[in-house]
Design an enzyme around this catalytic site. Structure first.
Site, PDB file in Angstrom:
ATOM      1  N   SER A 264     -26.942  12.246  16.628  1.00 19.87           N
ATOM      2  CA  SER A 264     -26.513  12.411  18.014  1.00 19.87           C
ATOM      3  C   SER A 264     -26.532  13.886  18.383  1.00 19.87           C
ATOM      4  O   SER A 264     -26.700  14.752  17.536  1.00 19.87           O
ATOM      5  CB  SER A 264     -25.096  11.868  18.181  1.00 19.87           C
ATOM      6  OG  SER A 264     -24.181  12.718  17.514  1.00 19.87           O
ATOM      7  N   LYS A 265     -26.371  14.133  19.654  1.00 19.98           N
ATOM      8  CA  LYS A 265     -26.375  15.487  20.154  1.00 19.98           C
ATOM      9  C   LYS A 265     -25.278  16.331  19.489  1.00 19.98           C
ATOM     10  O   LYS A 265     -25.461  17.500  19.198  1.00 19.98           O
ATOM     11  CB  LYS A 265     -26.174  15.439  21.668  1.00 19.98           C
ATOM     12  CG  LYS A 265     -26.286  16.771  22.356  1.00 19.98           C
ATOM     13  CD  LYS A 265     -26.235  16.621  23.841  1.00 19.98           C
ATOM     14  CE  LYS A 265     -25.165  17.483  24.503  1.00 19.98           C
ATOM     15  NZ  LYS A 265     -24.802  18.707  23.842  1.00 19.98           N
ATOM     16  N   ARG A 266     -24.152  15.683  19.248  1.00 20.78           N
ATOM     17  CA  ARG A 266     -23.029  16.381  18.626  1.00 20.78           C
ATOM     18  C   ARG A 266     -23.399  16.978  17.264  1.00 20.78           C
ATOM     19  O   ARG A 266     -22.943  18.050  16.906  1.00 20.78           O
ATOM     20  CB  ARG A 266     -21.845  15.425  18.439  1.00 20.78           C
ATOM     21  CG  ARG A 266     -21.173  15.006  19.700  1.00 20.78           C
ATOM     22  CD  ARG A 266     -19.762  14.490  19.432  1.00 20.78           C
ATOM     23  NE  ARG A 266     -18.800  15.558  19.194  1.00 20.78           N
ATOM     24  CZ  ARG A 266     -18.309  16.343  20.142  1.00 20.78           C
ATOM     25  NH1 ARG A 266     -18.698  16.206  21.380  1.00 20.78           N
ATOM     26  NH2 ARG A 266     -17.436  17.286  19.835  1.00 20.78           N
TER      27      ARG A 266
END
Length: 507
Positions: A264-266
């Site tokens: 994910s972007k995180r």
RNA sequence: GCGCUGUUCGUAUAAUGGUUAGUACAUCUGACUUUCUAUCAGAAAAUACGAGUUCAAUUCUCUUACAGCGUACCA
């Protein structure tokens, strides 16, 4: 597979295209090119609530940067267009009606609230609520299978909202075929009667997808693994329409580098690597996410890395041009299991690609950085610098840090190194060295080497005693290419000046 | 919960019904009688667990565990 391979990449414009999406696009592209086929871009914007205006352009730009442009799509070769589902809106209704007529679909009037209540009820009893024949017969549901024809007509003419659901066959075992996974068995009784047509007049993904793939004559559907559970429905839809089904291939997910779960972007933010090809600005929040391009990756290195995520050629070759990839790529060698993403390996690829570039190319890429640092120099000199430092670089952005001392005197000296290498006697030693250097008439690498090494040998001291402080004087830290190269590059004058500076600063 | 999918060194992966289970990244060590984040050399490191089939299984089958996806009028 010989004739008319047509594949499509069908993203939803809900934000930036992330690595996984790019890989799906890439595999589609490679497969198409391998078989002299066509790569289609279709924008699946049937969900108006999640639509993001700048997303479509982002997708196009990203494919462009990756050098995997589409052959057909919005604004390009529109022979099967339009390629935005929102612009095809009127088309789908008729197909929903066709299914209704054939008895493969029915009207349903249940509200979201009612369905939620059913789901909660079942959950409380430890059961799963499935909207299918099983519950239809219990009479809990409000649809045209349980209602009389008059009731249905009445509701519709009264303007009541309805959806169209697929009527999943009962008691059947489906054997599905996937190009990368082989046969998959599933019981139709575990399937929901999915909504095909929403009450807002838009089709759902499932209907639009099947209709468009058929109309656009798609031969192979290569998509993410998240669609695997929908494969039975899609297969059934082809059967209901009496259309020939394309072949399917489901790609495994890209997982986060550490821990569990999908990338994910995180993860990118946390571990310091981009998850998007290009920088992306979120329209609503104004948040900016970094991109591989802006971080200094070469697009071919990025693509090479992605190609090996979930696919391998079966040989030990790791470096591939796009052309080689299109020749070598094979769906049969796509792996079934999810692949953890490795930022380290991505850097390695970039380093490999950087080494392959000529000094001329790299010097040109270096120019803007030099300008930023208010340095100008002639092309030959810059190329020479690049040739000396490039093997230590992963990105062109590393160049300045690796080479600033070729252009300007060091302004500071690494503290730890000076403490360790600059001893009591070093100052006088360096002064002696200055006179040795001054005496060299023709300041070439060979002469400098023989004279300085000769002097060290005659003094009967270790090389390190001289060379380390000398490196410190010239570079400011204990790093960089061969010292004799550096000295002759910056010239005799500068060499002497820097040694004197260091003596003044460190003795 | 239910359905589907998956599981080989830390990571990506290769190969195979019988081999010392290969390679790359990362790690560690050494070398480069001058540095290094570079280069070279070397080391360490894996068939998830348990059964079954078989003379023989990491490879085929099943159980378990773990993980992922799905389970929306989202795609």
């Amino acid at each position: 597979m010989s004739e008319n391979v047509r594949v499509r990449f069908a993203p939803s414009p809900t934000g930036a295209l992330h690595i996984g999406g790019v890989r799906t696009a890439l595999f589609n592209y490679l497969f198409a090119k391998k078989h002299n086929g066509t790569f289609v871009l279709r924008i699946e914007d049937t969900d108006q609530t999640r639509y993001v205006a700048n997303a479509e352009q982002y997708i196009v730009d990203a494919l462009e940067w990756c050098n995997i442009p589409f052959d057909e799509g919005p604004g390009k070769n529109e022979k099967f267009g339009p390629y935005r589902q929102s612009e095809r809106k009127d088309l789908y209704k008729k197909y929903a009606d066709e299914l209704l007529e054939k008895g493969w679909a029915y009207y349903a009037f249940d509200t979201s609230e009612e369905l939620d209540a059913h789901r909660k009820d079942h959950e409380a009893n430890g059961k799963t609520f499935i909207y299918n024949w099983h519950n239809r017969e219990k009479g809990r549901l409000v649809n045209s299978l349980v209602l009389s024809e008059e009731e249905v007509q009445q509701k519709i003419s009264a303007g009541e909202k309805y959806v169209v659901r697929f009527k999943t066959p009962q008691d059947e075992t489906l054997i599905l075929e996937d190009e990368v996974r082989g046969k998959i068995k599933i019981e139709t009784n575990t399937l929901d009667d999915k909504v095909l047509f929403k009450s807002d007049g838009m089709p759902t993904y499932h209907l639009a997808n099947i209709v468009d793939d058929h109309l656009m004559e798609i031969s192979h559907v290569i998509r993410g693994e998240e669609w695997l559970p929908s494969l039975p429905l899609h297969t059934l839809l082809y059967r209901a329409f009496e259309w020939e089904s394309p072949k399917f291939a489901h790609l495994s997910l890209i997982l986060k580098p550490v821990g569990k779960g999908k990338l994910s972007k995180r993860d990118g933010d946390k571990l310091g690597f981009p998850v998007f090809p290009l920088e992306y600005t979120n329209e609503k929040t104004g948040d900016v996410s970094r991109g591989y391009k802006e971080d200094g990756y070469f697009s071919d290195a990025f693509i090479n890395m992605l190609s090996l995520l979930g696919w391998n050629p079966g040989t030990e070759q790791e470096l591939f041009t796009l052309e080689e990839l299109t020749k070598t790529f094979d769906l049969a060698r796509v792996s079934k299991s999810g692949a953890k993403f490795s930022p380290d390996k991505t850097k390695w690829f970039n380093q490999q690609y950087l080494q392959q570039k000529t000094n001329e190319e790299l010097a040109t890429l270096f120019l803007p950085l030099l300008e930023e640092n208010n340095v100008s120099s002639d092309a030959i000199y810059i190329q020479k610098v690049v040739s000396l430092i490039k093997e230590r670089a992963v990105f062109v952005n590393d160049f300045w840090g690796l080479s600033s001392f070729f252009f300007e005197d060091p302004t500071a000296y690494d503290e730890k190194a000076s403490k360790k290498q600059w001893k009591e006697t070093t100052g006088s030693l360096m002064e002696e060295l200055v006179s040795v250097i001054e005496a060299i008439e023709d300041f070439s690498i060979e002469n400098a080497q023989t004279d300085i090494k000769g002097w060290i040998t005659s003094k009967e001291i270790g090389f390190g005693k001289v060379m380390q402080p000398l490196r410190l004087s010239l570079v400011g830290k204990l790093a960089g290419p061969d010292l004799f190269e550096i000295m002759t590059m910056i010239g005799k004058e500068a060499t002497i000046k820097r040694i004197k500076n260091a003596i003044a600063a460190l003795s």
